[in-house]
Design a protein around this motif. Sequence first.
Motif, mmCIF file in Angstrom:
data_model
loop_
_atom_site.group_PDB
_atom_site.id
_atom_site.type_symbol
_atom_site.label_atom_id
_atom_site.label_comp_id
_atom_site.label_asym_id
_atom_site.label_seq_id
_atom_site.Cartn_x
_atom_site.Cartn_y
_atom_site.Cartn_z
ATOM 1 N N GLN B 67 37.844 52.192 48.137
ATOM 2 C CA GLN B 67 36.728 52.258 49.067
ATOM 3 C C GLN B 67 35.781 53.377 48.640
ATOM 4 O O GLN B 67 36.220 54.523 48.421
ATOM 5 N N ASP B 68 34.501 53.059 48.512
ATOM 6 C CA ASP B 68 33.541 54.069 48.070
ATOM 7 C C ASP B 68 33.292 55.069 49.200
ATOM 8 O O ASP B 68 32.935 54.688 50.309
ATOM 9 N N VAL B 69 33.485 56.363 48.901
ATOM 10 C CA VAL B 69 33.337 57.379 49.945
ATOM 11 C C VAL B 69 32.088 58.231 49.768
ATOM 12 O O VAL B 69 31.868 59.167 50.527
ATOM 13 N N VAL B 70 31.266 57.947 48.741
ATOM 14 C CA VAL B 70 30.048 58.730 48.558
ATOM 15 C C VAL B 70 29.181 58.559 49.803
ATOM 16 O O VAL B 70 29.003 57.457 50.308
ATOM 17 N N GLY B 71 28.688 59.672 50.331
ATOM 18 C CA GLY B 71 27.876 59.600 51.536
ATOM 19 C C GLY B 71 28.694 59.755 52.800
ATOM 20 O O GLY B 71 28.147 59.965 53.876
ATOM 21 N N LEU B 72 29.994 59.678 52.664
ATOM 22 C CA LEU B 72 30.862 59.858 53.830
ATOM 23 C C LEU B 72 31.080 61.365 54.028
ATOM 24 O O LEU B 72 31.465 62.056 53.098
ATOM 25 N N PRO B 73 30.821 61.891 55.230
ATOM 26 C CA PRO B 73 31.020 63.331 55.442
ATOM 27 C C PRO B 73 32.463 63.736 55.190
ATOM 28 O O PRO B 73 33.385 62.932 55.384
ATOM 29 N N ARG B 77 36.773 61.848 55.245
ATOM 30 C CA ARG B 77 37.357 61.362 53.991
ATOM 31 C C ARG B 77 38.870 61.373 54.022
ATOM 32 O O ARG B 77 39.523 60.755 53.193
#
Lengths: 262, 362, 294
Positions: B67-73, B77
């Motif tokens: 799961q792409d977590v870029v942009g997730l604070p 995470r």
Amino acid sequence: MRADTIVKGIAGVLCAALVAPIVIVVILSFSGDRFLSFPPSSVSLQWYAKFFGDDGWRSALFASLTIAGATCAISTVLGFLGAYAFVRGRIPAKQLMLSFVLLPLIVPHIITAIALYFASVPLGLVGVRLWIAVGHSVVAVPIVVLILMSALQGVDINLERAALSLGADRLTVFRRIVLPLVLPALMSSALFSFLASFDELVIALFLSGVASETLPVRIWNSLRMEVEPTIAAVSAFLIGITVLVLLADAAVKRLVARRSAG
Amino acid sequence: MQGGSIRLEGLRKDYGRQTVVSDVSLNIGSGEFVSLLGPSGSGKTTTLMMIAGFVEATAGSILINGQDVVGLPAQHRNLGVVFQNYALFPHLSVAENIAFPLRVRKLPAAEIAERVAWALDVVRLSGFEKRLPGALSGGQQQRVALARAVVFHPPVVLMDEPLGALDKNLRYQMQVEIKEIQQRLGMTVVYVTHDQEEAMNMSDVIVIMNGGRIEQLGEPKRVYEEPGSIFAGNFLGEANLIGGRLHDGAEGMLETSTGRRLRASRTFSDSSIREPAGHFVRPEKISLLRERNDPAEVENVLPGTVSRISFLGNVVRYNVDIGDGASLTVDLQNSAGQELFRRGEAVVAAWNAADSLMFRHG
Amino acid sequence: MVDAAVMSRGRKVGAKRRKAVDPGFLLLPLLVLLLLVFVAPTLWFFFNSLRETGQSLPEVMRAIQSVLFSSTIRDAIIKTNWISLVVTLVALVIAYPIAYAMSRSRGLALTLMVICIVLPYFTSIIVRTYSWMVILGRNGLVNEVLLQLGLISSPLQLMYNTSGVVIGMTYVLLPYLVLTLYASMKSIDDRLLHAARSLGASGFYTFRRIYLPLTLHGVFSGCLIVFILSIGFFITPALMGGPQDMMIAMLIEREVELTLNWPLASIMSLFLLAITLVLYAVYYRFSNLQKMMG
């Protein structure tokens, strides 16, 4: 080293000379004489009785306390947010912005005061206590920012990162981590912003009107007319407040030192 | 507990015009212990901070369990992070520090107590619940930080030079302990360090970083024995690089300025080398012989004179002058009954082609 | 052992994908306060008052010029700078040994010295000024003592003149300088002094070549702060000065209070503000703002 001893001796004498005027005022305030002269030949509380018994002085004291309380609340809240923004936030031209926030300490109070007065007259704000507190906040808030910035810089950013990584949201990090850690500094800045307003003369002089004369303003008026001996008691009272604030600050710091050592 | 997987794809970080991390791609499998190893400024910590979510990636993607977590604070995470200076909350007790991630997740009190007890048991700190972090030793603080990072069973635990503040003996002990816990819990760990021994001791995979890029990656032994670049070779330990030119006769053959031929098992290209080619061999792979016994069974032989002897305890390090201003470092075990070589003594250095590499310019 | 799946019920990973907000916006309320209550009134005051002096910019400039070059104002400017300079130098001479002694002391001695500096520092300026009026007044402490000792036959005029102003202002501003100097002296590594001595330097030579140069930065920023605060000073000179000690800030107050001459007051304010800002810019360039108040 001999030279060191000589310098320390000189410094000791100078230090004594620095507190002497304050001590003299306090002693004088307990004078039982009809006219103030040093040293007093008898001791009494007559000037304090005059101070607290006089409606004018009492209402000045009350005005000072309300204004200082409001100033303390406004400047501590705004100053805390600002200090946090400075230490943790991305602010364009940060140093320049900080120098702007500190500007009220540097700009002669007389200019700030008459400019505020000039704007307040048409708005009918002269004599409004909350407005005086807002005016005082302008000069008190830089002190809060300075105290809290240095406290926040002492809080490792990794503590906040750790809390975030453990799943806390920003508000929780603020409430559970940042706030408890800077609480002592927050109390210090509340104390000193209160004091800054309580002691402030120039802005109050222009904004207080007749209705909201503060203690310093009343002292000023009295000193400019004829010096009534009550002023010694009022001054000693102001000194007492300062001592209380400094003691409270020291107590807070000691408490923290003990807690972190245990 | 099952560790998660991480996949970095073309990860990049720019600060203004400066690129600190460029094009980092990496696959980390479940339960793997991966070290990012490199000097300061190599981008290893920035990479870790991007995975953790404290630093925003300029480009690329970070996939955790696909799961792409870029942009997730960072707080969403769900990763365990152990910081260099531990970042224990100084105003909270050991138990409260460890309970912190459970409290923000609003678990019931009984479960919190159970998990805190479990985590303290894992790091062998039961009985320290009520202490404040300030009253603990460095090693104990380290354990609390570890317990706090694993108590909520994150799929991945990130560690940023967690042992940097400990002294040498304690550091080794903690390495063993962290590794043991990681294996027992099946954790996936991304570990940042600048200490190559630490990386080799703990990792399944070492990722050597340099100038914001991955220089080489692989199992510790392979990376050590077969560095793909001179930088990687030097960073992982002492190494000799003997300059010379390529010899046309055979593959992997180098001719030194004194006319000696050296053979290596494998050849790599490296643009950082100044001479046309270099022969790479680690000091402990070389043996020293008195001049009169000429070894026939070894491919590479260089005569020289002992110019310096350093007694390092378990190892004796010799500098051997091999002519034309070049010298060779040789490490010999300080084993029983061995007669030391003397300064000025004429010797022969010998090693196998299988233990050496050749780098050619390009 | 607990199952990992339990943990995900508290947090839905990937559910919230909004970007983390930078805390820089928390500065906004403070900026609004300063803009509304500090900057806007000042600009409003200058704009309106100066507009009364003329219809066009050249006219306003001429008015400003004629005010600044009138003899009363010129004298006040010179007096203000002179008094500020003297106050700064006197404060430096007193503050340096105090700060030095503080940086070399610890325990009770240090605590006592800190109290002697900090108590006046946080006492109201008007109270501090009053205390010196008590001491220097016609029937004040000094005159009493001198009369009793028979050294003088009639009271000396110690107040309502320039020396009274200098004494009062120095007293009020001294703590700023002491605290700045103390901070810079405290940061000097003792080993530098030991190194100098071990290299054969005498105590005085070490002081002159090592210690003094290392404190010069503190001396400069401290003096600058004291000078900046001096030129805008109002309370102490107004209470302790004589008619000949008219400083700019007092002139401004007088124009507003007595004659309601706002244009004149604004021109002088603008001038005072300009000098202050220039000096502040110099301070900004050379010093750490965060150490401003010691």
